[in-house]
Design an enzyme around this catalytic site. Structure first.
Site, PDB file in Angstrom:
ATOM      1  CB  CYS A  69      -0.935   0.000   1.212  1.00  0.00           C
ATOM      2  SG  CYS A  69      -1.949   1.488   1.344  1.00  0.00           S
ATOM      3  CB  CYS A  74      -3.406   2.535  -1.389  1.00  0.00           C
ATOM      4  SG  CYS A  74      -3.511   0.837  -0.854  1.00  0.00           S
ATOM      5  CE  LYS A  77      -4.979   3.989  -5.985  1.00  0.00           C
ATOM      6  NZ  LYS A  77      -5.439   2.614  -6.080  1.00  0.00           N
ATOM      7  CE1 TYR A 208      -6.958  -2.125  -6.911  1.00  0.00           C
ATOM      8  CE2 TYR A 208      -7.792  -4.370  -7.065  1.00  0.00           C
ATOM      9  CZ  TYR A 208      -6.927  -3.453  -6.505  1.00  0.00           C
ATOM     10  OH  TYR A 208      -6.018  -3.846  -5.555  1.00  0.00           O
ATOM     11  CD  GLU A 212      -7.268   2.045  -8.791  1.00  0.00           C
ATOM     12  OE1 GLU A 212      -8.109   2.325  -7.927  1.00  0.00           O
ATOM     13  OE2 GLU A 212      -6.178   1.483  -8.514  1.00  0.00           O
ATOM     14  CG  HIS A 479     -30.086  21.448  -4.116  1.00  0.00           C
ATOM     15  ND1 HIS A 479     -30.129  20.598  -5.204  1.00  0.00           N
ATOM     16  CD2 HIS A 479     -30.287  22.703  -4.583  1.00  0.00           C
ATOM     17  CE1 HIS A 479     -30.368  21.310  -6.289  1.00  0.00           C
ATOM     18  NE2 HIS A 479     -30.464  22.590  -5.936  1.00  0.00           N
ATOM     19  CD  GLU A 484     -29.499  17.324  -4.614  1.00  0.00           C
ATOM     20  OE1 GLU A 484     -30.643  17.606  -4.195  1.00  0.00           O
ATOM     21  OE2 GLU A 484     -28.716  18.155  -5.113  1.00  0.00           O
TER      22      GLU A 484
END
Length: 490
Positions: A69, A74, A77, A208, A212, A479, A484
């Protein structure tokens, strides 16, 4: 993070610890309460929590602290993804009234700063171990044939009543025997060693990591192709996400070679020549094609556990056909007193999962909490694609198997985020809620769009608590935001 299969270690000089020694067949065996093999996310988390609970602990690591990681996963990246997001926003500057100015991107400058950041993290991890009086052990280790589980390095032996294996994984690679010239490519590890931005990239894989990497390289200016064996990327995700992500990749200019496999790779005067075989799904016929002048071929075809060479069979620790360590729900292996967490187990390959598993194990072993274990359901996941993906819970396909189609209600929406109201560049936001039973409990949430990475965590808490569609409906919307839509869907 262990980069090869054999493990050994040397003791850091001057590191404070509570260490006992005894003699076994004229050999000194250093004993701890808790011995961790692997200084990645899961191992470090387990060791630190054990030390907090009063255990004498040691961490064995052959490379840099932080594991995949921090060093090649992670963290670096996300730095590169952030840079790519800046490139996207740069396209929109004029639409938002910023006229003139043309900043030039420097891969070298970014890499220098990124690597320095990672180096600081490595030192922070070491400092944290020292502050916790955890012994930092550097090197490669393997289990011995001693009566109790023991690891050996360079003639020295170490043991503990509780030994945790947290050695992580590494990118899968193909041999030249499987694909001639395969070794001319790199993996995700090699991506972080690139000194310049490649002009022409080919990425092999549909998971993934492939998504990525492709998004980062393409957005920063590299002409990019993805080679996938089926028709869409992210096939293990909900069908909405798989289809939409594939569409967004192509819309961003990434070329997708569907139903294709690499047959050979050859080095030429102008770069690599990648030869592909593309299968027609209807006729089953094959067509051969080539991609020329490639200066970066990246294999993103999966990951493998770092278990071979640990000598696990010596102590009776079972592994599956891929080499992953077999554990129960409490992270116990088949050998009493030996445990495993993280990617080496092959389940939910995510940093926060490994961290949680390491900490839960420490509480079970050293705080008398016999039921302490990780709940592997409803784990939130983000893919840093462009735009990002957020998902938690069951896919629609999984929900049908678990609940039956007649017991589900699916809510779905697609819209253009307000950010794009004035931009020429557009990206969609898609969202899906999967609700089950008469109470319409939310058992799955899947979305892709601007901000979905950051909005997921809060909704994951609600779903973990058993929120229903009525709970979502009774929550006042914020909003104007994309989030939302999740509380106003009908």
């Amino acid at each position: 993070m262990y980069r090869n299969a054999r493990f050994a270690f040397t003791l850091s000089i001057g590191t404070p610890c509570r260490l006992l020694s005894r003699t076994m067949a004229s050999e000194t065996v250093n004993r701890f309460d808790f011995l961790v093999i692997g200084g990645g996310s899961g191992g470090l988390a387990g060791a630190r929590r054990a030390a907090e609970l009063g255990a004498s602990a040691a961490v064995i690591e052959s490379h840099k602290l932080g594991g995949t990681c921090v060093n090649v996963g992670c963290v670096p990246k996300k730095v590169m993804w952030n840079a790519a997001v800046h490139a996207e926003f740069a396209h929109d500057r004029a639409d938002y009234g910023y006229l003139g100015g043309n900043s030039q991107f420097s891969w070298h400058s970014l890499k220098t700063k990124r690597d320095a950041y990672i180096g600081r993290l490595n030192q922070i991890y070491l400092g944290n171990l020292n502050k916790a009086n955890i012994v930092s052990i550097e090197g490669l280790a393997s289990f011995t044939d001693d009566a109790e589980p023991t690891v050996e390095v360079g003639g020295k032996k170490y043991t503990a009543p509780h030994i945790l294996i947290a050695t992580g994984g590494r990118p899968s690679v193909l041999s030249d025997a499987e694909v001639p010239g395969a070794n001319l490519g790199i993996t995700s590890d090699g991506f972080f060693e690139l000194d310049t931005l490649p002009k022409r990239c080919v990425i092999v894989g549909a998971g993934y990591i492939a998504v990525e990497m492709a998004g980062i390289l393409s957005t920063l200016g590299s002409k990019t192709s993805i080679i996938i064996r089926q028709g869409e990327v992210l096939r293990n995700f909900d069908s909405l996400i798989s289809a939409n992500c594939t569409k967004e990749l192509e819309k961003s200019g990434i070329e997708i070679w569907r139903n294709s496999q690499v047959k050979s790779v050859k080095k030429t005067q102008h770069g690599l020549e990648v030869t592909l075989a593309t299968r027609d799904p209807e006729t089953k016929g094959e067509k051969i094609g080539t991609i020329d002048d490639v200066d970066c071929l990246l294999w993103a075809i999966g990951r493998e556990p770092n278990t071979s060479g640990l000598n696990l069979s010596q102590i009776g620790v079972k592994t599956d056909e891929r080499g992953h360590i077999v554990v129960d729900e409490f992270q116990n292996t088949s050998r009493p007193g030996v445990y495993a967490v993280g990617d080496v187990c092959g389940k939910a390959l995510l940093t926060p999962v490994a961290i949680a598993a390491g900490r839960k194990l420490a509480h079970r072993l050293f705080e008398n909490k016999p039921e302490s274990r990780v709940d592997y359901s409803n784990i939130p996941t983000v893919v840093f694609a462009h735009p990002p993906i957020g998902t938690v819970g069951l896919t629609e396909e999984e929900a049908i198997k678990s609940w039956g189609k007649d017991n589900l209600k699916i809510y779905q929406t697609s819209f253009t985020p307000m950010y794009h109201a004035v931009t020429a560049r557009k990206s969609q936001c898609v969202m899906k809620l999967i609700c089950a039973g008469t109470q319409e409990r939310v058992v799955g949430l899947h979305m892709q769009g601007l901000g979905c990475d950051e909005m997921l965590q809060g909704f994951a808490v609600a779903i973990k608590m058993g929120a229903t569609k009525a709970d979502f409906d009774n929550t006042i919307a914020i909003h104007p935001t994309s989030s939302e839509e999740l509380v106003t869907m009908r």
